[in-house]
Structures are given as structure tokens and as C-alpha cells.
Design an enzyme around this catalytic site. Structure first.
Site, PDB file in Angstrom:
ATOM      1  N   HIS A   1      -7.273   0.770  -6.682  1.00 53.11           N
ATOM      2  CA  HIS A   1      -7.449  -0.105  -5.503  1.00 53.11           C
ATOM      3  C   HIS A   1      -8.112  -1.408  -5.964  1.00 53.11           C
ATOM      4  CE1 HIS A   1      -7.688  -1.320  -1.453  1.00 53.11           C
ATOM      5  NE2 HIS A   1      -8.605  -0.520  -0.971  1.00 53.11           N
TER       6      HIS A   1
ATOM      7  N   GLN B   1      -9.968  -3.987  -3.580  1.00 50.50           N
ATOM      8  CA  GLN B   1     -11.293  -3.559  -3.128  1.00 50.50           C
ATOM      9  C   GLN B   1     -12.336  -3.909  -4.184  1.00 50.50           C
ATOM     10  OE1 GLN B   1     -12.165  -1.875  -0.042  1.00 50.50           O
ATOM     11  NE2 GLN B   1     -14.144  -2.600  -0.768  1.00 50.50           N
TER      12      GLN B   1
ATOM     13  N   ASP C   1     -17.080   7.198  -2.082  1.00 51.59           N
ATOM     14  CA  ASP C   1     -15.869   7.094  -1.247  1.00 51.59           C
ATOM     15  C   ASP C   1     -15.650   8.470  -0.612  1.00 51.59           C
ATOM     16  OD1 ASP C   1     -13.456   6.243  -0.138  1.00 51.59           O
ATOM     17  OD2 ASP C   1     -12.328   6.300  -2.020  1.00 51.59           O
TER      18      ASP C   1
ATOM     19  N   ARG D   1       0.879  -1.173   0.000  1.00 49.82           N
ATOM     20  CA  ARG D   1       0.000   0.000   0.000  1.00 49.82           C
ATOM     21  C   ARG D   1       0.912   1.217   0.000  1.00 49.82           C
ATOM     22  NH1 ARG D   1      -5.353   1.384   3.411  1.00 49.82           N
ATOM     23  NH2 ARG D   1      -6.096  -0.010   1.777  1.00 49.82           N
TER      24      ARG D   1
ATOM     25  N   ARG E   1     -13.515  -8.649   1.376  1.00 49.89           N
ATOM     26  CA  ARG E   1     -12.070  -8.409   1.169  1.00 49.89           C
ATOM     27  C   ARG E   1     -11.316  -9.688   1.511  1.00 49.89           C
ATOM     28  NH1 ARG E   1      -9.977  -3.287   1.228  1.00 49.89           N
ATOM     29  NH2 ARG E   1      -8.113  -4.402   0.557  1.00 49.89           N
TER      30      ARG E   1
ATOM     31  N   CYS F   1     -16.256   1.597   0.147  1.00 51.44           N
ATOM     32  CA  CYS F   1     -15.090   0.773   0.484  1.00 51.44           C
ATOM     33  C   CYS F   1     -14.718   0.885   1.959  1.00 51.44           C
ATOM     34  CB  CYS F   1     -13.912   1.145  -0.411  1.00 51.44           C
ATOM     35  SG  CYS F   1     -13.316   2.831  -0.186  1.00 51.44           S
TER      36      CYS F   1
END
Ligand code: CP
Ligand code: NVA
Length: 303
Positions: A129, A132, A217, A102, A285, A257
Site C-alpha cells: 500500500h 499510504q 493495522d 485498488r 493521503r 492507516c
């Protein structure tokens, strides 16, 4: 040896196989059966930014599959003292079986992958991402069946999550309707990844029209904290509330998310309401990434 830096690193058939396997792994987990194809395997995890879901899902996922995960924070590793990415990639490749990163800069992730001789997984960059999206797609399919031919609305920032939705629309052939304030649109080069499946709108209600899924988001992503006030002003009117959901299909799902800011990008009513599947989405996830790890390390998802 494959990397997973973007959904576009896979074909549509490979994504389908991964998602089917994710559902199987979820069922195995629910039945309480042990499934440990990764005994003795190790995942290195480098986190340059905070995380709850990504860290816990990868760490638990490796443990459940019989392997182990090592958490590396740059400030406690030589990477944070200037050891080059290229050197770190080659050293870790001699010691672990896969690396999840990340990071702030997607280019750094690509550089790491270019020098690694083990699979590298993108655990979120400033660009996208993809892990996700695996969970989001699994969640949609679980509740509504195949996503191809369906309509998804993205409301808010043209950010890393938006990029992954655009990549998914191009790959899996669904309609993506995006509403962002002016100045926060996804870049043209990203929109091209949508292969004609993406339409831009000025208002959340227009983008939500007829949607089977409404998703959003945060307005300020990690690393943009100093822009919070400016973004709150720019995103006024971009809250996914009951009026936005009313424009969508009557059985539309809501996803986020997480972490979420109630009262900013989503109202508490929608977030906690009956159309929201955010907790399934968070749980997936774990299952989707277990399918990914299995596929990258032992090739199980494609049979
Ligand atoms: N959605 C997500 O990636 O959450 P974390 O930042 O907690 O990992
Ligand atoms: N866009 C958010 C996603 C967090 C999972 C961020 O980058 O902070």
C-alpha cells in the site's frame, strides 16, 4: 512515463522530493490558493475493494489540481464481466492520463501496468500500500523531522501495510522492529526488501522498545473477513495499548492507516490519546497523492 506500484519504484531522493512537495502542497491548500497544473487531465480509478480515504483523497486531489477523476467499480464495468485486464489497460490508456487501481491480486496490477501507456498507481493490493506510506512518512516528518536513523515498530499482521513499511525501511534507512504472532510473519522475500534494517520480535513490547513511532493495522484485511474469529484468537496480546506505548520512546507517535478496530489492534485510549496522529495521517493521503499525481503527470516534484 513512470508507474507507482511500490515505493521501490522510486529512489530515496525521489521519495524525499515527493514528500517535500507534499508539504508545500499542504501549505498552498492551507493558504486557500488555487494550484491547478492538471487542468484538463483525467484520472481513472478502479476499485475492486471498499475505500473511503483512497477514493476521496484521489478524487478531491484531482479536482483541487484542476483535473477530474472517474470512479470505476468492476461490477459496473466490463472488467467485472470478464474483459481482460490487458484490454482494459490499453483502452483506458487512450482515454485518461493516469489510472489508480485498488485490487486483490498484485499480479493483476502488474499486468495492467505492463499494458498501460499511462502511469499506473497502486491504491492498495494484497501485497502493499505505497500511497499510504507516502502519507505516513509525510506525517512522521511533519511531527518529528527526517525518519532516516529513527526506529519504527510495526505490531500485528505481516500484511500489505507491513510490506510497505519494510520497503520504506530499506529505501529510507530507518530501523523497523516487527512483532507478529507466529504464522503471520511477512514472507522472507519481502523481508529481504528491508536490506538488513528489519528485526522480527515475538511480543509487541519487545518490538516497541525505544521506538519513535508505533504503528499497526487491522488483524483481518479486506478479503479475509471469514478468518476474523481465527485471527482474533491468534492476535490475542497484540493490541497496541498503554503498556506497549510505555515501552516506546516517551515522545513516540502512534499511527494507523485506518479504518481501525478499537479494542482489537489498538486500545481506544491509545487511538484517541495525545500520541496518536491518525487524523493528520489520514489528511496527508490528500497532499502526498497530489504530489504524486503532479510528479507522474507533469514532473513537478523533481523540479
Ligand atoms: N487507509 C486506507 O487506504 O483507507 P481506505 O480503505 O478508506 O481507502
Ligand atoms: N490491511 C488493510 C488496509 C486497509 C487500508 C486491508 O488490506 O484491508
Amino acid at each position: 512515463m513512470r508507474h507507482f506500484l511500490s515505493l521501490c519504484d522510486c529512489s530515496a531522493d525521489e521519495i524525499d522530493a515527493l514528500l517535500r512537495r507534499a508539504a508545500e502542497l499542504k501549505a498552498i491548500q492551507r493558504r486557500g490558493e488555487l494550484h491547478q497544473p492538471l487542468t484538463g487531465r483525467v484520472l481513472g480509478m478502479i476499485f475492486e475493494k471498499a475505500s473511503t480515504r483512497t477514493r476521496v483523497s484521489f478524487e478531491s486531489g484531482m479536482a483541487q489540481l484542476g483535473g477530474h477523476a472517474i470512479f470505476l467499480a468492476p461490477e459496473h464495468a466490463q472488467l467485472g464481466r470478464g474483459e481482460p485486464i490487458e484490454d482494459t489497460a490499453r483502452v483506458l490508456s487512450r482515454m485518461v492520463d493516469a489510472v489508480m487501481i485498488r485490487t486483490f491480486a498484485h499480479a493483476g496490477l502488474e499486468r495492467f501496468a505492463a499494458y498501460a501507456s499511462v502511469p499506473v498507481i497502486n491504491g492498495l493490493s494484497d501485497y502493499n500500500h505505497p500511497c499510504q506510506l507516502l502519507a505516513d512518512l509525510q506525517t512522521f516528518i511533519e511531527h518529528r523531522g527526517p525518519i532516516s536513523g529513527r526506529r519504527v515498530a510495526w505490531i500485528g499482521d505481516g500484511n500489505n501495510m507491513c510490506t510497505s513499511w519494510i520497503e520504506a525501511a530499506g529505501l529510507l534507512d530507518f530501523e523497523l522492529q516487527i512483532a507478529t504472532p507466529p504464522g503471520y510473519r511477512p514472507p522472507e522475500a519481502v523481508l529481504e526488501q528491508g536490506r538488513g534494517r528489519v528485526t522480527l520480535f515475538d511480543t509487541p513490547r519487545e518490538a516497541a522498545a525505544g521506538a519513535d513511532l508505533v504503528t499497526t493495522d487491522v488483524w483481518a484485511s479486506m478479503g479475509q473477513e471469514e478468518e476474523q474469529a481465527q485471527r482474533e484468537a491468534a492476535f490475542t496480546g497484540f493490541c497496541v495499548d498503554a503498556t506497549v506505548m510505555a515501552a516506546a520512546a516517551p515522545d513516540a507517535l502512534f499511527m494507523h492507516c485506518l479504518p481501525a478496530h478499537r479494542g482489537e489492534e489498538v486500545s481506544a485510549e491509545v487511538f484517541e490519546g495525545p500520541q496518536s496522529v491518525v487524523w493528520d495521517e489520514a489528511e496527508n493521503r490528500l497532499h502526498a497523492q497530489k504530489a504524486l499525481l503532479e510528479w507522474l503527470l507533469v514532473g513537478a516534484a523533481d523540479g
